[in-house]
Motif scaffolding. Structure first.
Motif, PDB file in Angstrom:
ATOM      1  N   ARG A 191      43.867  35.420  15.082  1.00  0.00           N
ATOM      2  CA  ARG A 191      44.359  36.785  14.370  1.00  0.00           C
ATOM      3  C   ARG A 191      43.066  37.194  13.800  1.00  0.00           C
ATOM      4  N   PRO A 192      43.118  38.761  13.805  1.00  0.00           N
ATOM      5  CA  PRO A 192      44.032  39.695  14.360  1.00  0.00           C
ATOM      6  C   PRO A 192      44.000  39.312  15.920  1.00  0.00           C
ATOM      7  N   LEU A 193      45.007  39.644  16.513  1.00  0.00           N
ATOM      8  CA  LEU A 193      45.029  39.908  18.228  1.00  0.00           C
ATOM      9  C   LEU A 193      43.759  40.468  18.723  1.00  0.00           C
ATOM     10  N   LEU A 194      43.413  39.652  19.825  1.00  0.00           N
ATOM     11  CA  LEU A 194      42.375  40.293  20.510  1.00  0.00           C
ATOM     12  C   LEU A 194      42.831  41.387  21.288  1.00  0.00           C
ATOM     13  N   PRO A 195      42.085  42.426  21.656  1.00  0.00           N
ATOM     14  CA  PRO A 195      42.374  43.636  22.569  1.00  0.00           C
ATOM     15  C   PRO A 195      42.293  42.997  23.993  1.00  0.00           C
ATOM     16  N   LEU A 196      42.934  43.497  24.904  1.00  0.00           N
ATOM     17  CA  LEU A 196      42.941  43.028  26.150  1.00  0.00           C
ATOM     18  C   LEU A 196      41.696  43.218  26.946  1.00  0.00           C
ATOM     19  N   HIS A 197      40.669  44.051  26.608  1.00  0.00           N
ATOM     20  CA  HIS A 197      39.313  44.086  27.273  1.00  0.00           C
ATOM     21  C   HIS A 197      38.494  42.680  26.708  1.00  0.00           C
ATOM     22  N   ASP A 198      38.944  42.084  25.484  1.00  0.00           N
ATOM     23  CA  ASP A 198      38.343  41.000  25.148  1.00  0.00           C
ATOM     24  C   ASP A 198      38.948  39.833  25.649  1.00  0.00           C
ATOM     25  N   VAL A 199      40.109  40.104  26.047  1.00  0.00           N
ATOM     26  CA  VAL A 199      41.005  38.765  26.612  1.00  0.00           C
ATOM     27  C   VAL A 199      40.729  38.237  28.264  1.00  0.00           C
ATOM     28  N   ALA A 200      40.401  39.678  28.796  1.00  0.00           N
ATOM     29  CA  ALA A 200      40.188  39.380  30.163  1.00  0.00           C
ATOM     30  C   ALA A 200      39.020  38.428  30.566  1.00  0.00           C
ATOM     31  N   PRO A 201      37.690  38.794  30.001  1.00  0.00           N
ATOM     32  CA  PRO A 201      36.797  37.832  30.382  1.00  0.00           C
ATOM     33  C   PRO A 201      36.948  36.352  29.933  1.00  0.00           C
ATOM     34  N   VAL A 202      37.767  36.029  29.245  1.00  0.00           N
ATOM     35  CA  VAL A 202      38.232  34.572  28.889  1.00  0.00           C
ATOM     36  C   VAL A 202      38.899  34.276  30.020  1.00  0.00           C
ATOM     37  N   LEU A 203      40.004  34.732  30.533  1.00  0.00           N
ATOM     38  CA  LEU A 203      40.875  34.392  31.423  1.00  0.00           C
ATOM     39  C   LEU A 203      40.169  33.987  32.840  1.00  0.00           C
ATOM     40  N   ALA A 204      39.397  35.038  32.954  1.00  0.00           N
ATOM     41  CA  ALA A 204      38.644  35.146  34.249  1.00  0.00           C
ATOM     42  C   ALA A 204      37.539  33.772  34.547  1.00  0.00           C
ATOM     43  N   ARG A 205      37.244  33.343  33.178  1.00  0.00           N
ATOM     44  CA  ARG A 205      36.205  32.219  33.072  1.00  0.00           C
ATOM     45  C   ARG A 205      37.009  30.883  32.901  1.00  0.00           C
ATOM     46  N   ALA A 206      37.866  30.853  32.191  1.00  0.00           N
ATOM     47  CA  ALA A 206      38.247  29.432  31.799  1.00  0.00           C
ATOM     48  C   ALA A 206      39.128  28.882  32.710  1.00  0.00           C
ATOM     49  N   CYS A 207      38.994  27.369  32.865  1.00  0.00           N
ATOM     50  CA  CYS A 207      39.573  26.357  33.818  1.00  0.00           C
ATOM     51  C   CYS A 207      39.494  25.059  33.219  1.00  0.00           C
ATOM     52  N   GLY A 208      40.612  24.567  33.326  1.00  0.00           N
ATOM     53  CA  GLY A 208      40.664  22.864  32.789  1.00  0.00           C
ATOM     54  C   GLY A 208      41.244  22.031  33.983  1.00  0.00           C
ATOM     55  N   HIS A 209      41.568  20.891  33.734  1.00  0.00           N
ATOM     56  CA  HIS A 209      42.097  19.923  34.795  1.00  0.00           C
ATOM     57  C   HIS A 209      43.394  20.330  35.203  1.00  0.00           C
ATOM     58  N   ARG A 210      44.115  21.148  34.432  1.00  0.00           N
ATOM     59  CA  ARG A 210      45.464  21.770  34.996  1.00  0.00           C
ATOM     60  C   ARG A 210      45.459  22.928  35.808  1.00  0.00           C
ATOM     61  N   GLY A 211      44.178  23.677  36.006  1.00  0.00           N
ATOM     62  CA  GLY A 211      44.153  24.908  36.479  1.00  0.00           C
ATOM     63  C   GLY A 211      43.438  25.916  35.755  1.00  0.00           C
ATOM     64  N   SER A 212      43.493  27.126  36.245  1.00  0.00           N
ATOM     65  CA  SER A 212      42.657  28.169  35.368  1.00  0.00           C
ATOM     66  C   SER A 212      43.584  29.182  34.546  1.00  0.00           C
ATOM     67  N   CYS A 213      43.163  29.948  33.674  1.00  0.00           N
ATOM     68  CA  CYS A 213      43.998  30.892  32.925  1.00  0.00           C
ATOM     69  C   CYS A 213      44.158  31.926  33.878  1.00  0.00           C
ATOM     70  N   ALA A 214      43.439  32.084  34.810  1.00  0.00           N
ATOM     71  CA  ALA A 214      43.745  33.303  35.746  1.00  0.00           C
ATOM     72  C   ALA A 214      44.911  32.952  36.494  1.00  0.00           C
ATOM     73  N   GLU A 215      45.088  31.615  37.121  1.00  0.00           N
ATOM     74  CA  GLU A 215      46.288  31.257  37.803  1.00  0.00           C
ATOM     75  C   GLU A 215      47.463  31.389  36.951  1.00  0.00           C
ATOM     76  N   TYR A 216      47.373  30.900  35.733  1.00  0.00           N
ATOM     77  CA  TYR A 216      48.460  30.996  34.859  1.00  0.00           C
ATOM     78  C   TYR A 216      49.062  32.635  34.410  1.00  0.00           C
ATOM     79  N   LEU A 217      48.099  33.159  34.394  1.00  0.00           N
ATOM     80  CA  LEU A 217      48.651  34.928  34.356  1.00  0.00           C
ATOM     81  C   LEU A 217      49.052  35.468  35.471  1.00  0.00           C
TER      82      LEU A 217
END
Length: 240
Positions: free
Chosen positions: A173-199
């Motif tokens: 909080r406060p909520l992140l703008p979409l332009h700040d969320v996108a780079p995170v989702l494009a890069r993050a991955c764990g043992h269950r898969g990536s954030c991009a896959e989740y989206l």
């Protein structure tokens, strides 16, 4: 028939985000749920349902991987809440070195999703299955509540909902703008898969119910752009 929208975020782009990651285990600060915790919470929620129907509201991965059994589903809307990628994760679809973000419901707007009805004689069993999927530590408890949701037919039902509000230390909080969320989702991955896959899976499966979330649609466009920039030298196979 609704107009078919062509996503910018394709399966081929999502595949570029995958990498093998080991499970780091729960963070040291977590207070894991015990068997006694699950039993007590399941008993409480079962009593709160009583003889009425049990509906569970899904707005993200519960739509395409519920983890519990249901006998019916309907579109429904939660007013006063909207989807936001504001839960920081370092496990699952993120890692300690590259944390990810998962969806929760935050105050304001509306959220179109799906409610699933549980068989009357299986309410306790399915509540416990849902809890074990969604609530792994005490940090999650304040984000679980009963929400009034309105169906397409115009009636209002009470539905069990996970990750809605709350005071988890992992909420941003406060909520992140979409332009700040996108780079995170494009890069993050764990043992269950990536954030991009989740989206990607969320947008695709919402579309199967005829649900279009404007913010998610813009976000998948931004994530696609990020992935293309990160893998500019990698040939990308296009859909036929």
């Amino acid at each position: 028939m609704p107009k078919i929208r062509r996503m910018s975020l394709t399966q081929e782009l999502v595949d570029l985000c995958f990498r093998d990651e080991t499970d780091p285990g729960p963070p040291p600060s977590w207070q894991p749920m015990t068997e006694e915790d699950y039993a007590s919470l399941t008993d409480r929620l079962t009593q709160e349902v009583g003889d009425g129907p049990l509906w569970i509201f899904a707005y993200g991965s519960l739509i395409w991987k519920p983890g519990f059994d249901s006998i019916a589903s309907r579109r429904a809307t939660a007013f006063g809440w909207h989807r936001s990628f504001s839960l920081r994760i370092e496990r699952g679809r993120g890692s300690p070195t590259q944390p990810g973000l998962m969806m929760v419901l935050s105050r304001g707007g509306r959220c179109d999703g799906v409610i699933y009805r549980v068989a009357g004689n299986e309410k306790r069993m399915q509540i416990e299955k849902a809890l074990r999927r969604e609530v792994s530590n005490r940090d999650s408890l304040t984000s679980m509540r009963w929400l009034p949701v309105r169906t397409e037919e115009g009636d209002t039902v009470r539905a069990l909902t996970f990750w809605v509000g709350g005071n988890s230390q992992r909420l941003i909080r406060p909520l992140l703008p979409l332009h700040d969320v996108a780079p995170v989702l494009a890069r993050a991955c764990g043992h269950r898969g990536s954030c991009a896959e989740y989206l990607y899976n969320t947008v695709v499966h919402l579309a199967e119910f005829g649900i279009y979330d404007r913010n998610l649609w813009r976000l998948q466009e931004l994530v696609a752009e990020e992935i293309k920039a990160l893998h500019a030298q990698t040939p990308i196979r296009e859909h036929a």
